[in-house]
Scaffold this motif. Structure first.
Motif, PDB file in Angstrom:
ATOM      1  N   ARG A   1       0.836  -1.207   0.000  1.00 51.67           N
ATOM      2  CA  ARG A   1       0.000   0.000   0.000  1.00 51.67           C
ATOM      3  C   ARG A   1       0.869   1.255   0.000  1.00 51.67           C
ATOM      4  NH1 ARG A   1      -2.587  -0.579   4.581  1.00 51.67           N
ATOM      5  NH2 ARG A   1      -1.503   0.958   5.836  1.00 51.67           N
TER       6      ARG A   1
ATOM      7  N   GLN B   1      -6.392   1.650  -1.402  1.00 50.79           N
ATOM      8  CA  GLN B   1      -5.907   2.367  -0.226  1.00 50.79           C
ATOM      9  C   GLN B   1      -6.759   2.109   1.012  1.00 50.79           C
ATOM     10  OE1 GLN B   1      -2.997   4.213  -0.015  1.00 50.79           O
ATOM     11  NE2 GLN B   1      -2.651   3.312  -2.037  1.00 50.79           N
TER      12      GLN B   1
ATOM     13  N   SER C   1      -7.046  -2.176   1.898  1.00 53.61           N
ATOM     14  CA  SER C   1      -5.758  -2.752   2.297  1.00 53.61           C
ATOM     15  C   SER C   1      -5.404  -2.439   3.744  1.00 53.61           C
ATOM     16  CB  SER C   1      -4.635  -2.268   1.374  1.00 53.61           C
ATOM     17  OG  SER C   1      -4.486  -0.870   1.436  1.00 53.61           O
ATOM     18  N   HIS C   2      -6.171  -1.582   4.417  1.00 54.19           N
ATOM     19  CA  HIS C   2      -6.001  -1.412   5.856  1.00 54.19           C
ATOM     20  C   HIS C   2      -6.522  -2.635   6.610  1.00 54.19           C
ATOM     21  CE1 HIS C   2      -5.151   2.839   5.008  1.00 54.19           C
ATOM     22  NE2 HIS C   2      -4.710   2.922   6.252  1.00 54.19           N
TER      23      HIS C   2
ATOM     24  N   VAL D   1      -9.969   6.959   6.609  1.00 55.85           N
ATOM     25  CA  VAL D   1      -8.698   6.886   5.903  1.00 55.85           C
ATOM     26  C   VAL D   1      -8.473   8.083   4.987  1.00 55.85           C
ATOM     27  CG1 VAL D   1      -7.412   5.585   4.145  1.00 55.85           C
ATOM     28  CG2 VAL D   1      -8.573   4.368   5.995  1.00 55.85           C
TER      29      VAL D   1
ATOM     30  N   ASP E   1      -5.682   7.863  12.983  1.00 53.66           N
ATOM     31  CA  ASP E   1      -5.028   6.553  13.080  1.00 53.66           C
ATOM     32  C   ASP E   1      -5.642   5.666  14.158  1.00 53.66           C
ATOM     33  OD1 ASP E   1      -3.363   7.271  11.036  1.00 53.66           O
ATOM     34  OD2 ASP E   1      -1.671   7.808  12.328  1.00 53.66           O
TER      35      ASP E   1
ATOM     36  N   ILE F   1      -8.998   4.471  12.978  1.00 57.04           N
ATOM     37  CA  ILE F   1      -8.792   3.486  11.908  1.00 57.04           C
ATOM     38  C   ILE F   1      -8.440   2.132  12.511  1.00 57.04           C
ATOM     39  CG2 ILE F   1      -7.286   2.812   9.999  1.00 57.04           C
ATOM     40  CD1 ILE F   1      -7.048   5.810   9.320  1.00 57.04           C
TER      41      ILE F   1
ATOM     42  N   VAL G   1     -10.665  -1.216  12.091  1.00 59.13           N
ATOM     43  CA  VAL G   1     -10.030  -2.323  11.377  1.00 59.13           C
ATOM     44  C   VAL G   1     -10.044  -3.578  12.234  1.00 59.13           C
ATOM     45  CG1 VAL G   1      -7.793  -3.174  10.574  1.00 59.13           C
ATOM     46  CG2 VAL G   1      -8.624  -0.938   9.815  1.00 59.13           C
TER      47      VAL G   1
END
Length: 464
Positions: free
Chosen positions: A15, A36, A39-40, A88, A94, A97, A101
């Motif tokens: 990524r 983008q 892929s987290h 994102v 962060d 996220i 996730v």
């Protein structure tokens, strides 16, 4: 050993670096965004060989190899994608996220079929973290240096190995525990070195894990298997890498020791074996005396065409490989995106099987690697006016279940063993009943279980 191919340097993309690839500019903004964002959650890694040789960029996003390695927005439910996209692409928070996730990953059944709860052996109450033992004959070994791949498949059921979920990771830094365990379990005949992909290791490192298995006190280990996708994603490993010849000499050493070396080659589409260097890799592997067995899952969006499977098997046989398994996509990760109804899976398998000669009919499937074992769909039959699936265990936690036919009600929407209902009015399948001999038992509060001794294996199975 000489080759006709120029050496090529391995160049991966993630990524963080995919924008450096010239093909990135060929993707429309919505495809770039999907990569983008998704892929987290799912691991993303490809390489220049895959990008240059296996993907038809004129057919993106529908090209099968593109869908195989590049994340898509439909791999997440609409609401989850929208939430993650906002974090994102807009808020760039962060902490938020990471929290979202983690929530999504835990929903995705990160370790199916009892991998963490029923397959991890103990010795004197010590967990052997880098091993799995589900079927009595076979032990899986996960060397820590092999816990990545030349490229990641978006469907991969080992995805937790690659995304930093350390509490769910299998890895071993050396072979001491493996050797000790094998000495205590002479019922084990097969060791499968897997990952990730062991072929990301250099030959010297791989030899450190293999050579202890060649010792005289390991005589009961008859087969050494290596699971790898490199035959498709980086065949240079066997042809032009700087230690490719050393690797083949290691293979020859294993064969010379009297053991069978089986390279378990993961192929998902015929295009992966159309490349000259991929075919050369097969020839070089089998030229050492090792066997190359071809296996892979049947996946929606990727390989639903039976002609592709037939071409793959025919090409493999011509080169000296052995068609081995067609799997049903496991119930993990973005399974809703990839799964196919079992009825459709059997139809595709049957059509492909009809297109090949007997030499390719070594392949088995479609097979579900479910909690009780590997269950094959043998066919759709009608008995006493009732439409049914005919099933059998190809491998099982309890060896007595193997090759024992059983039947389930036909369900055109079922995609996994858990969705099926027993036939003939029964409430449970024979392996679910209270009086059925169970391979293993684990109290609810325990995360792993001891492996039984060799003397009790007639009623209690355990292994890969």
């Amino acid at each position: 050993m000489t080759t006709d191919f120029a050496p090529q340097k391995f160049k991966p993309y993630t990524r963080q670096s995919i924008r450096q690839a010239r093909q990135w500019q060929w993707l429309p903004p919505d495809q770039q965004e999907a990569v983008q964002v998704v892929s987290h959650v799912l691991p993303f890694r490809t390489n220049e060989y895959v990008m240059e040789n296996l993907i038809d960029w004129a057919n993106v996003p529908d090209d099968p190899i593109y869908r195989l390695v590049f994340p898509h927005r439909d791999m997440l439910p609409v609401d989850e994608y929208r939430q993650l996209r906002d974090l994102v692409m807009v808020k760039q928070d962060d902490a938020a996220i990471a929290a979202l996730v983690h929530k999504i990953r835990m929903r995705m059944n990160p370790h199916p079929a009892g991998q963490m709860t029923h397959n991890v052996p103990r010795v004197n109450d010590h967990v052997l973290k880098g091993l799995q033992h589900k079927y009595k004959e076979t032990v899986l070994f996960f060397p820590s240096a092999g816990q990545t791949c030349h490229a990641y498949c978006t469907f991969c059921f080992r995805w937790p190995q690659f995304v930093g979920m350390d509490d769910m990771k299998f890895d071993a830094r050396e072979t001491t525990e493996l050797v000790s365990y094998l000495k205590a379990h002479e019922e084990v005949t097969d060791v499968l070195i897997t990952g990730g992909d062991p072929m990301v290791m250099n030959t010297r490192s791989l030899a450190e894990f293999i050579e202890p298995l060649l010792a005289p006190d390991m005589a009961h280990i008859q087969n050494i298997r290596i699971g790898t996708k490199s035959v498709a994603y980086w065949p240079q490993r066997f042809v032009t890498d700087k230690d490719a010849d050393d690797l083949l000499r290691l293979f020859e050493k294993v064969v010379a020791s009297g053991k069978n070396l089986a390279i378990m080659g993961h192929y998902n589409h015929a295009v992966e074996l159309r490349q000259d260097i991929a075919q050369k890799a097969v020839k070089r592997i089998v030229g050492t005396g090792a066997t190359l067995r071809m296996q892979g899952p049947l996946i929606r969006h990727i390989n639903e065409d039976p002609h592709s499977w037939a071409e793959l098997w025919r090409t493999g046989v011509r080169l000296g490989a052995i068609p081995y398994y067609m799997f049903v996509e496991r119930d993990t990760g973005p399974s809703e995106y990839f799964q196919l109804p079992l009825a459709r899976a059997h139809e595709i398998f049957q059509q492909a099987y009809q297109m090949v000669s007997g030499l390719a009919r070594t392949v088995r499937g479609p097979s579900m690697s479910a909690f009780p074992g590997k269950v094959a769909i043998d066919g759709v039959v009608t008995i006493n006016g009732e439409k049914l699936f005919a099933l059998q265990f190809l491998q099982a936690r309890n060896p007595d279940w193997v090759k024992k036919p059983f039947f389930a009600k036909y369900d055109e929407n079922a995609t996994w063993l858990d969705h099926l209902k027993p036939a003939f009015g029964k409430e449970k399948f024979f392996f679910e009943t209270d009086d059925a001999p169970q391979a293993l038992h684990v109290p609810p509060q325990r995360k792993v279980i001891p492996i039984t001794s060799a003397r009790s294996c007639t009623s209690q199975g355990n292994a890969a």
